[in-house]
Design a protein around this motif. Structure first.
Motif, PDB file in Angstrom:
ATOM      1  N   CYS A  54       0.852  -1.172   0.091  1.00  0.00           N
ATOM      2  CA  CYS A  54       0.096   0.017   0.053  1.00  0.00           C
ATOM      3  C   CYS A  54       0.921   1.186   0.087  1.00  0.00           C
ATOM      4  CB  CYS A  54      -0.858  -0.132   1.059  1.00  0.00           C
ATOM      5  SG  CYS A  54      -2.272  -1.402   0.934  1.00  0.00           S
ATOM      6  N   GLY A  55       1.889   1.184   0.690  1.00  0.00           N
ATOM      7  CA  GLY A  55       2.882   2.387   0.848  1.00  0.00           C
ATOM      8  C   GLY A  55       3.571   2.543  -0.482  1.00  0.00           C
ATOM      9  N   LEU A  56       3.920   1.397  -1.397  1.00  0.00           N
ATOM     10  CA  LEU A  56       4.305   1.330  -2.697  1.00  0.00           C
ATOM     11  C   LEU A  56       3.376   2.223  -3.615  1.00  0.00           C
ATOM     12  CD1 LEU A  56       6.429   0.436  -4.953  1.00  0.00           C
ATOM     13  CD2 LEU A  56       5.241  -1.630  -4.982  1.00  0.00           C
ATOM     14  N   LEU A  57       2.234   1.638  -3.566  1.00  0.00           N
ATOM     15  CA  LEU A  57       1.179   2.167  -4.505  1.00  0.00           C
ATOM     16  C   LEU A  57       0.913   3.720  -4.192  1.00  0.00           C
ATOM     17  CD1 LEU A  57      -1.240  -0.610  -4.465  1.00  0.00           C
ATOM     18  CD2 LEU A  57       0.125  -0.219  -6.161  1.00  0.00           C
ATOM     19  N   ALA A  58       0.741   3.824  -2.947  1.00  0.00           N
ATOM     20  CA  ALA A  58       0.576   5.668  -2.571  1.00  0.00           C
ATOM     21  C   ALA A  58       1.733   6.218  -2.918  1.00  0.00           C
ATOM     22  CB  ALA A  58       0.398   5.687  -0.947  1.00  0.00           C
ATOM     23  N   GLY A  59       2.960   5.644  -2.723  1.00  0.00           N
ATOM     24  CA  GLY A  59       4.065   6.696  -2.940  1.00  0.00           C
ATOM     25  C   GLY A  59       4.310   6.586  -4.622  1.00  0.00           C
ATOM     26  N   CYS A  60       3.909   5.793  -5.372  1.00  0.00           N
ATOM     27  CA  CYS A  60       4.430   5.617  -6.738  1.00  0.00           C
ATOM     28  C   CYS A  60       3.179   6.200  -7.523  1.00  0.00           C
ATOM     29  CB  CYS A  60       4.359   4.291  -7.021  1.00  0.00           C
ATOM     30  SG  CYS A  60       6.061   3.411  -6.666  1.00  0.00           S
ATOM     31  N   ALA A  61       1.988   6.215  -7.195  1.00  0.00           N
ATOM     32  CA  ALA A  61       0.831   6.292  -7.990  1.00  0.00           C
ATOM     33  C   ALA A  61       0.320   7.630  -7.857  1.00  0.00           C
ATOM     34  CB  ALA A  61      -0.178   5.311  -7.700  1.00  0.00           C
ATOM     35  N   GLY A  62       0.084   8.332  -8.892  1.00  0.00           N
ATOM     36  CA  GLY A  62      -0.609   9.550  -8.760  1.00  0.00           C
ATOM     37  C   GLY A  62      -2.190   9.344  -9.062  1.00  0.00           C
ATOM     38  N   SER A  63      -2.866  10.441  -9.440  1.00  0.00           N
ATOM     39  CA  SER A  63      -4.295  10.033  -9.666  1.00  0.00           C
ATOM     40  C   SER A  63      -4.595   9.360 -10.730  1.00  0.00           C
ATOM     41  CB  SER A  63      -4.937  11.463  -9.767  1.00  0.00           C
ATOM     42  OG  SER A  63      -4.524  12.318 -11.002  1.00  0.00           O
ATOM     43  N   SER A  64      -3.582   9.302 -11.739  1.00  0.00           N
ATOM     44  CA  SER A  64      -3.821   8.314 -13.121  1.00  0.00           C
ATOM     45  C   SER A  64      -2.397   8.132 -13.647  1.00  0.00           C
ATOM     46  CB  SER A  64      -4.493   9.290 -14.274  1.00  0.00           C
ATOM     47  OG  SER A  64      -3.713  10.239 -14.726  1.00  0.00           O
ATOM     48  N   ALA A  65      -2.466   7.102 -14.429  1.00  0.00           N
ATOM     49  CA  ALA A  65      -1.163   6.555 -15.126  1.00  0.00           C
ATOM     50  C   ALA A  65      -0.569   7.633 -16.035  1.00  0.00           C
ATOM     51  CB  ALA A  65      -1.384   5.347 -16.124  1.00  0.00           C
ATOM     52  N   ARG A  77      13.408 -19.417   1.080  1.00  0.00           N
ATOM     53  CA  ARG A  77      12.564 -18.714   0.143  1.00  0.00           C
ATOM     54  C   ARG A  77      11.114 -19.285   0.090  1.00  0.00           C
ATOM     55  NH1 ARG A  77      16.961 -20.614  -4.606  1.00  0.00           N
ATOM     56  NH2 ARG A  77      18.820 -19.468  -3.642  1.00  0.00           N
ATOM     57  N   LYS A  78      10.382 -18.050  -0.473  1.00  0.00           N
ATOM     58  CA  LYS A  78       9.022 -18.130  -0.434  1.00  0.00           C
ATOM     59  C   LYS A  78       8.765 -18.262  -2.080  1.00  0.00           C
ATOM     60  CE  LYS A  78       8.250 -15.722   3.832  1.00  0.00           C
ATOM     61  NZ  LYS A  78       7.730 -16.844   4.707  1.00  0.00           N
ATOM     62  N   ALA A  79       7.421 -19.148  -2.010  1.00  0.00           N
ATOM     63  CA  ALA A  79       6.972 -19.127  -3.462  1.00  0.00           C
ATOM     64  C   ALA A  79       6.644 -17.835  -3.962  1.00  0.00           C
ATOM     65  CB  ALA A  79       5.785 -20.097  -3.480  1.00  0.00           C
ATOM     66  N   ALA A  80       6.692 -17.627  -5.278  1.00  0.00           N
ATOM     67  CA  ALA A  80       6.033 -16.469  -6.130  1.00  0.00           C
ATOM     68  C   ALA A  80       4.567 -16.610  -6.303  1.00  0.00           C
ATOM     69  CB  ALA A  80       6.755 -15.970  -7.437  1.00  0.00           C
ATOM     70  N   PRO A  81       3.841 -15.482  -6.045  1.00  0.00           N
ATOM     71  CA  PRO A  81       2.359 -15.902  -6.157  1.00  0.00           C
ATOM     72  C   PRO A  81       2.054 -16.288  -7.803  1.00  0.00           C
ATOM     73  CG  PRO A  81       2.840 -13.624  -6.420  1.00  0.00           C
ATOM     74  CD  PRO A  81       4.036 -14.187  -5.951  1.00  0.00           C
ATOM     75  N   ARG A  82       0.862 -16.666  -8.000  1.00  0.00           N
ATOM     76  CA  ARG A  82       0.502 -16.990  -9.137  1.00  0.00           C
ATOM     77  C   ARG A  82       0.131 -16.047 -10.028  1.00  0.00           C
ATOM     78  NH1 ARG A  82      -0.333 -22.211 -10.382  1.00  0.00           N
ATOM     79  NH2 ARG A  82      -1.968 -21.674 -11.804  1.00  0.00           N
ATOM     80  N   ALA A  83       0.928 -14.794 -10.035  1.00  0.00           N
ATOM     81  CA  ALA A  83       0.617 -13.757 -10.968  1.00  0.00           C
ATOM     82  C   ALA A  83       0.493 -13.888 -12.349  1.00  0.00           C
ATOM     83  CB  ALA A  83       1.733 -12.677 -10.570  1.00  0.00           C
ATOM     84  N   GLY A 109       4.660  -3.814 -16.031  1.00  0.00           N
ATOM     85  CA  GLY A 109       4.589  -2.375 -16.425  1.00  0.00           C
ATOM     86  C   GLY A 109       3.624  -1.865 -15.409  1.00  0.00           C
ATOM     87  N   PHE A 110       3.729  -1.229 -14.366  1.00  0.00           N
ATOM     88  CA  PHE A 110       3.114  -0.692 -13.218  1.00  0.00           C
ATOM     89  C   PHE A 110       2.646   0.578 -13.486  1.00  0.00           C
ATOM     90  CE2 PHE A 110       3.070   1.387  -8.911  1.00  0.00           C
ATOM     91  CZ  PHE A 110       2.436   0.584  -8.375  1.00  0.00           C
ATOM     92  N   GLU A 147      -1.629  -2.239 -15.091  1.00  0.00           N
ATOM     93  CA  GLU A 147      -2.329  -0.745 -15.060  1.00  0.00           C
ATOM     94  C   GLU A 147      -2.813  -0.529 -13.688  1.00  0.00           C
ATOM     95  OE1 GLU A 147      -5.092   2.010 -17.800  1.00  0.00           O
ATOM     96  OE2 GLU A 147      -5.940   0.116 -17.488  1.00  0.00           O
ATOM     97  N   ASP A 148      -3.714  -1.406 -13.139  1.00  0.00           N
ATOM     98  CA  ASP A 148      -4.233  -1.110 -11.735  1.00  0.00           C
ATOM     99  C   ASP A 148      -3.264  -1.571 -10.550  1.00  0.00           C
ATOM    100  OD1 ASP A 148      -4.662  -3.787 -11.984  1.00  0.00           O
ATOM    101  OD2 ASP A 148      -6.740  -3.992 -11.679  1.00  0.00           O
ATOM    102  N   GLY A 149      -2.132  -2.243 -10.584  1.00  0.00           N
ATOM    103  CA  GLY A 149      -1.306  -2.687  -9.618  1.00  0.00           C
ATOM    104  C   GLY A 149      -1.739  -3.918  -9.093  1.00  0.00           C
ATOM    105  N   GLN A 150      -2.535  -4.741  -9.421  1.00  0.00           N
ATOM    106  CA  GLN A 150      -3.076  -5.891  -8.817  1.00  0.00           C
ATOM    107  C   GLN A 150      -1.816  -7.139  -8.851  1.00  0.00           C
ATOM    108  OE1 GLN A 150      -5.601  -6.217  -6.858  1.00  0.00           O
ATOM    109  NE2 GLN A 150      -5.591  -4.090  -7.147  1.00  0.00           N
TER     110      GLN A 150
END
Length: 191
Positions: free
Chosen positions: A14-25, A51-57, A114-115, A139-142
């Protein structure tokens, strides 16, 4: 009940998203906003037992193809989180492409994420820097949010996954050829 570790991961992202994201891309350099959190660029290597498994991204690439990081299990995979509006991302792009070209024949895959970007700007970034590996459009950071156990924490960030799909190394901040190539070589040499 949610574990404290997962809550910390979500809070960090959430900190990453708040720090990186403006109001739009499109609110990047044109708007004068500084939309990235600078990382130190230091590498964190993670021993096999920890090591932890990477998510099913998974998602759609900038070219419109479906891509799942889980489908790359069995190969060392470098996952780089970037954005066209991020100056350090522009600085590291040539190094990432060079390491990719040198290691691809050895069974190493690269995937960009591409975040918080527009598709057109992200594609222009890839053209400008002659990026030849695929990038997921986040685009949405998910997709980035899916990496809770070993979060990227900054844009840019790079994760190196071992053949079992576990995070073996993390670089928070811009990387260089001299930092990334030895890490990729080391993880690729593991049996």
């Amino acid at each position: 009940m949610t574990s404290p570790g997962k809550l910390l991961g979500v809070a960090a992202l959430c900190g990453l998203l708040a720090g990186c994201a403006g109001s739009s891309a499109s609110d990047g350099p044109e708007g004068g906003g500084n939309r990235f959190i600078a990382g130190s660029g230091n590498a964190q290597e993670i021993g096999p037992a920890d090591r932890k498994a990477a998510p099913r991204a998974e998602g759609t690439t900038l070219e419109g193809e479906r891509l799942s990081i889980a489908d790359l299990k069995g190969k060392v995979t470098v996952v780089n989180f970037w954005a066209s509006w991020c100056a350090p991302c522009r600085g590291e792009a040539p190094s990432l492409e060079q390491v990719y070209k040198e290691h691809k024949a050895k069974g190493v895959e690269f995937v960009g994420v591409g975040f918080k970007d527009s598709r057109d700007n992200a594609k222009a970034f890839e053209r400008k820097f002659k990026i030849t590996y695929p990038s997921l459009f986040d685009e949405d950071g998910q997709i980035t949010l899916a990496f809770r156990d070993v979060p990227p924490n900054a844009i840019p960030s790079t994760l190196i996954l071992d053949r079992q799909g576990r995070v073996a190394a993390r670089i928070v901040g811009a990387t260089t050829y001299s930092k990334l190539a030895p890490l990729v070589t080391k993880v690729a040499a593991e049996q």
